[in-house]
Design a protein around this motif. Sequence first.
Motif, PDB file in Angstrom:
ATOM      1  N   SER A   1       0.839  -1.218   0.000  1.00  0.00           N
ATOM      2  CA  SER A   1       0.000   0.000   0.000  1.00  0.00           C
ATOM      3  C   SER A   1       0.860   1.249   0.000  1.00  0.00           C
ATOM      4  O   SER A   1       0.480   2.271  -0.560  1.00  0.00           O
ATOM      5  N   ALA A   2       2.025   1.187   0.630  1.00  0.00           N
ATOM      6  CA  ALA A   2       2.867   2.381   0.683  1.00  0.00           C
ATOM      7  C   ALA A   2       3.631   2.605  -0.628  1.00  0.00           C
ATOM      8  O   ALA A   2       3.653   3.716  -1.158  1.00  0.00           O
TER       9      ALA A   2
ATOM     10  N   GLU B   1      -0.738   6.961   0.845  1.00  0.00           N
ATOM     11  CA  GLU B   1      -0.974   8.029  -0.129  1.00  0.00           C
ATOM     12  C   GLU B   1      -2.093   8.940   0.390  1.00  0.00           C
ATOM     13  O   GLU B   1      -2.981   8.490   1.134  1.00  0.00           O
ATOM     14  N   TRP B   2      -2.023  10.192   0.011  1.00  0.00           N
ATOM     15  CA  TRP B   2      -3.080  11.131   0.413  1.00  0.00           C
ATOM     16  C   TRP B   2      -3.470  11.969  -0.784  1.00  0.00           C
ATOM     17  O   TRP B   2      -2.605  12.580  -1.384  1.00  0.00           O
TER      18      TRP B   2
ATOM     19  N   VAL C   1       2.889   9.286   2.118  1.00  0.00           N
ATOM     20  CA  VAL C   1       3.946   8.407   1.623  1.00  0.00           C
ATOM     21  C   VAL C   1       4.844   9.103   0.581  1.00  0.00           C
ATOM     22  O   VAL C   1       5.986   8.716   0.374  1.00  0.00           O
ATOM     23  N   TYR C   2       4.328  10.163  -0.046  1.00  0.00           N
ATOM     24  CA  TYR C   2       5.179  10.870  -1.017  1.00  0.00           C
ATOM     25  C   TYR C   2       6.299  11.589  -0.265  1.00  0.00           C
ATOM     26  O   TYR C   2       7.410  11.714  -0.736  1.00  0.00           O
ATOM     27  N   ARG C   3       5.963  12.058   0.933  1.00  0.00           N
ATOM     28  CA  ARG C   3       6.989  12.701   1.750  1.00  0.00           C
ATOM     29  C   ARG C   3       8.010  11.648   2.197  1.00  0.00           C
ATOM     30  O   ARG C   3       9.208  11.884   2.169  1.00  0.00           O
ATOM     31  N   TRP C   4       7.500  10.481   2.580  1.00  0.00           N
ATOM     32  CA  TRP C   4       8.396   9.400   3.016  1.00  0.00           C
ATOM     33  C   TRP C   4       9.411   9.100   1.909  1.00  0.00           C
ATOM     34  O   TRP C   4      10.619   9.109   2.136  1.00  0.00           O
ATOM     35  N   ALA C   5       8.887   8.875   0.694  1.00  0.00           N
ATOM     36  CA  ALA C   5       9.788   8.546  -0.416  1.00  0.00           C
ATOM     37  C   ALA C   5      10.665   9.754  -0.744  1.00  0.00           C
ATOM     38  O   ALA C   5      11.861   9.614  -1.037  1.00  0.00           O
TER      39      ALA C   5
END
Length: 739
Positions: A288-289, A499-500, A712-716
Amino acid sequence: MRRAPRGILLIGLVLVGLAAFLAALVPLTNGVIEQWARRDVELRSELVVNSIRDRVEREMADRPEALGAFFERLTGDERILALGLCDPAGRMRVATARMPTGVDCRLEGSSLTPRFVRTRLAGERVLVGVFPIAGSNPASLVVLHELAFVADRIGEARWYLALLGFALLVGVGGVGTVLVLASQRRDMRALLTGLHELRAARPDRRPLMDPATREESREIRGLLRDFRETMRREDGSPVEWSPSTLQDLLEKELPDAEVFVVSNREPYIHNRVGDRIVVQRPASGLVSALEPVMRACGGVWVAHGSGSADRETVDAEDHVAVPPGKPAYRLRRVWISDEEQEGYYYGLANEGLWPLCHLAYVRPIFREADWQHYVAVNQRFADAVVREATRPDPVIMVQDYHFALLPRMIREQLPKATILTFWHIPWPNAEAFGICPWKEEIIAGLLGSTVLGFHTQAHCNNFFETVDRFMESRIDRDHRSVVFGGEETMVRPYPISIEWPPAALASQQPVEVCRAAVRERFGLPAEMRIGVGIERFDYTKGILDRLQAIDELLTRQPEWKGRFTFLQIVAPTRSKLASYTALQAEAIRITEEVNARHGREGYQPIHLVIRHHEPDEVYELFRAADVCVVSSLHDGMNLVAKEFVAARDDEQGALVLSRFAGASSELSEALIINPYDVQGMAEALGRALVMREDEQRERMRLMRAHVRERNVYRWAGQILLDASRLRKRQRVQEFEAAD
Ligand code: F6P
């Protein structure tokens, strides 16, 4: 006055105005930097406290003396001057040598929020943070943080401001002078007339800037925007992270990079059902991430082809374009024999490393034959990645405990690759990890990475401690890295997210409609309150403890009988393993027992549904629920908690969350529980069920804002930014070596 002197005068006035404006900015900048630095220090203190909280709470009752040495070690780090532990009466019980006497460490009333005070210690500016600590006897932790660096930051900022001011003055003055001289020579009447009109405050129909100046100002604006953007990314304050931010980042920071993801679980599984082929999305936090990240970045995802129709759906190179119907990246499937799957996946990964890293009191099993399969499968995946790469320096994102050896195996074949490894499960302390017969090989494998990420600082600290104990290496705590065999690996926390906005939310009906549909499906009356738990059927998730808590709730508060139902949705997983079949049997037994004890005709307290649910169904259940329970005994992050929050755009619903899930350090507005304390969990459930709507809204709003911002975009993005920094540094080193 002639035109040229008049022009020069105007430029002079503009320059004086600009200089005055820049001078006025200085005090403002001081304030902003001071505030920013202070916030930075407060966050660091919180980070330190969160990462040691568990240990302190554990040891303060039994072995407070052991905390002294532990605190002393920590004060070597992160600008921390002193650390201390106070008892509930505000007396300092344990403190490091530099802790001054008379520090006020009392908490304010029953406050659960930390308190910060700025003061001076031996002439040095310091920040004192007082943090509440739970336990049988609530106490407080005191952290003294130095603030001297703030002055350095202000000095640096002033210097940059002066430089910027100087450049602006020279730029504006130079451009203006050139324009005036040019106008005199070539009579740029249009431009001067425009300026004249502006002075006379007449509506201007002509452009005020010539194309060159406009271009320059656009460039300056662009530079400033980039600068601000970098600052915001670096200090972690709000940036709207989205697929396009991530794409921009890749384009700017890692141009032409070939991106690979490697994981055991594939994002799309093709299964044969009768004569049809059905695509399934697996129940996996990792998938999911990572899936939205790959949709945004493109590239190749290398994974085990585990579906019964996987071989039928790939091309000659074992590729299939996904997502089906809307391809954005390629999935490269790797094949594993049944015997290898037994040894590598079920054996070493899930009977060995999984229980080793999760403290859920299931004994890890290590077999030599499993290890051999693990090595062989890691090598096969490494070779597959190397074959896929068309450049010597791809960016390879290696996922999880299935591939501890992969980073080094890839590094040996592609020395210039940027290898970003993320460990999705907890990393235990050195003593616990030490029982693994192949600990050195596993650590050496991971240290083939450029960046090694964990969910939390506590897991990074455990990793450092493990390396320190078992490997000949140099740990550089300032750079948060390990140098092993002459190569450096950066070790950082990157809390994973979702995701958001979540894709599954787009197709959802309003909450009332979801609730009605779920009630109908389970035969529940309209006034029935609904609790949900949704996860893989794994012993780390604390499912048995949760079922017992429901029993406890209905026993202690019988008024909930007939008014509260719990929907426990579990996706079968690793069912071949004895520890998992035993869990399933036990969960069924407890459910039957609780239902027999508290249920009656037309009322079933627990519905245990054992089947895979696709994201749409999961989101519908989340939206129908009054409360969601995540009671992991130990969990790296737990994305179910974040998905529940994301699903509730009505800002209602309560989250009961285990303190042993990484998510609890982010979602502090949840009702935080200890899953080993069944009575405490039952109380939290009861509290969730009577929580007022405005309180639910307040808590949910804060949690939603957090997940939206830290998606998750920030995580990546954070991992890729660190990677790009290291790539640049590597290039500079190559230049130096070539000189
Ligand atoms: O938590 C670690 C993890 O790899 C997750 O990312 C994922 O949810 C789960 O384990 C996957 O389990 P499996 O692929 O074995 O079904």
